[in-house]
Design an enzyme around this catalytic site. Structure first.
Site, short mmCIF file in Angstrom:
data_model
loop_
_atom_site.label_atom_id
_atom_site.label_comp_id
_atom_site.label_asym_id
_atom_site.label_seq_id
_atom_site.Cartn_x
_atom_site.Cartn_y
_atom_site.Cartn_z
N THR A 189 0.83 -1.20 0.00
CA THR A 189 0.00 0.00 0.00
C THR A 189 0.87 1.26 0.00
OG1 THR A 189 -1.52 -1.26 1.36
CG2 THR A 189 -1.84 1.13 1.32
N ARG A 211 -14.04 -7.33 -0.93
CA ARG A 211 -13.20 -7.20 0.27
C ARG A 211 -12.59 -5.79 0.36
NH1 ARG A 211 -7.51 -5.85 1.19
NH2 ARG A 211 -6.85 -6.87 3.09
N ASP A 267 -7.57 -2.37 5.24
CA ASP A 267 -7.44 -1.26 6.20
C ASP A 267 -7.36 0.11 5.51
OD1 ASP A 267 -5.00 -2.09 5.07
OD2 ASP A 267 -3.84 -1.26 6.72
N GLY A 280 0.48 -3.60 4.48
CA GLY A 280 0.52 -5.02 4.82
C GLY A 280 -0.88 -5.59 4.95
N GLY A 340 -4.22 -6.01 5.76
CA GLY A 340 -5.18 -5.05 6.30
C GLY A 340 -6.07 -5.59 7.40
#
Ligand code: GLY
Length: 333
Positions: free
Chosen positions: A194, A222, A225, A246, A248
């Site tokens: 991300t 889906r 985070d 990483g 989430g």
């Protein structure tokens, strides 16, 4: 910290990469961004900061830069979900706790700007899926076809062959090749990274932005985070800001970036605050933690930066008035 310990920390430095945030001098303005591509993202953001611009404009510009790039992990060139559809997540937050976010946005090139539009023109924080796309189209954004990056396309092709149509949940770090290598799946294909960035402007105001195509080959629908305020991004203009990269789901479970900022509020350094949040994830399920990666990156109100990850390999870029440079985050394992 005594002098001996401080000097020992200096040994983390290697090949021009600083290994510990305590060696940095607090400074404003400042922008930090996750991963090696953060260097270019920072340069795009810096154009705003160096001329006295607002941190919010800087982080949006940085996020737009990477969304414009054909990248495996962000924007329309990113990893598709298991049905082959690219769905994008993003969020943005300013110095007044205004925030906006999109999740599962399809065929729109700049999810970060849609997130900002939601923040500035609606009473809402988060729009998802078709509703987010409808809002974008009604507000002047146009539909564009995803153009998978070479990495994303070949990884998806490989994945289709042996996936059993299940999203991959474990991240294998052992195949890393060098300090800046991204994460790989067990079959050697790349997993997502991300883009999160945080800035502090000349007035001392903080803002942050996150943009991603999310976990590769995820279930359609889906959200990780990245579009969740308090998970992928949190900004508190009194104390600091944090972002994450990483897996989430693990970040959402602990409200990761909100937790990091709460640790800043308690007086911890950015690196220690990130470390404590990582420890919270590891403590919940130490066995599982061995197989996944989460990295937190934070800055405090004084412009000090720091990061911490579960696994080695998490790097971030820091741009101040002197330089734009990569740092390696310390890790739990
Ligand atoms: N951290 C991004 C995601 O899990 O989608």
């Amino acid at each position: 910290m005594d002098r001996k310990k401080f000097l020992k920390l200096g040994t983390f430095a290697f090949a021009g990469i600083q290994g510990h945030s305590l060696l940095t001098t607090a400074e404003m303005p400042l922008v930090v961004a996750t991963w090696e591509s953060g260097l270019k993202v920072n340069s795009a953001a810096w154009k705003w900061l160096e001329t006295g611009g607002r941190a919010l404009d800087a982080v949006e510009a940085g996020a737009r830069f990477i969304e414009d790039t054909i990248d495996c992990c962000v924007g329309l060139g990113g990893f598709p979900d298991r049905d082959g559809i690219v769905t994008l997540d993003a969020c943005i937050m300013d110095e007044n706790a205004n925030c906006g976010a999109v999740a599962g946005l399809e065929q729109i090139k700049h999810p970060i700007s849609v997130a900002r539009k939601i923040m500035e023109t609606t009473p809402h924080v988060l729009l998802v899926g078709q509703g987010a796309q409808q809002f974008a189209l009604e507000n002047g954004f146009s539909k564009e076809k995803p153009e998978l990056s070479g990495d994303a396309a070949s990884a998806y092709k490989k994945w289709l062959k042996k996936s059993k149509y299940e999203p991959v949940i474990n991240i294998e770090n052992k195949k890393q090749n060098g300090p800046f290598a991204p994460h790989f799946f067990e079959d050697g294909s790349l997993n997502h990274d991300t883009m999160g960035l945080l800035a502090i402007d000349l007035k001392g105001n903080l803002s942050g932005a996150v943009t991603t195509s999310g976990m590769a080959f995820k279930l359609h629908g889906r959200a990780g985070d990245s579009p969740i305020i308090g998970a992928g991004l949190f900004v508190d203009n009194e104390y600091g800001a944090a972002t994450s990269s990483g897996m989430g789901e693990e970040v959402i479970r602990i409200c990761g970036t909100h937790l990091v900022v709460e640790f800043l509020r308690q007086g911890l350094s950015p690196e220690m605050a990130c470390k404590k949040a990582v420890e919270r994830i590891v403590k919940r399920d130490p066995k599982k933690a061995k197989e996944l990666q989460v990295g937190f990156l934070a800055i405090n109100k004084q412009g000090v930066h720091g990061a911490f990850a579960i696994q080695p390999g998490f790097v971030y870029a820091v741009h101040n008035s002197k330089e734009n440079k990569l740092f390696r985050a310390p890790s739990y394992f």
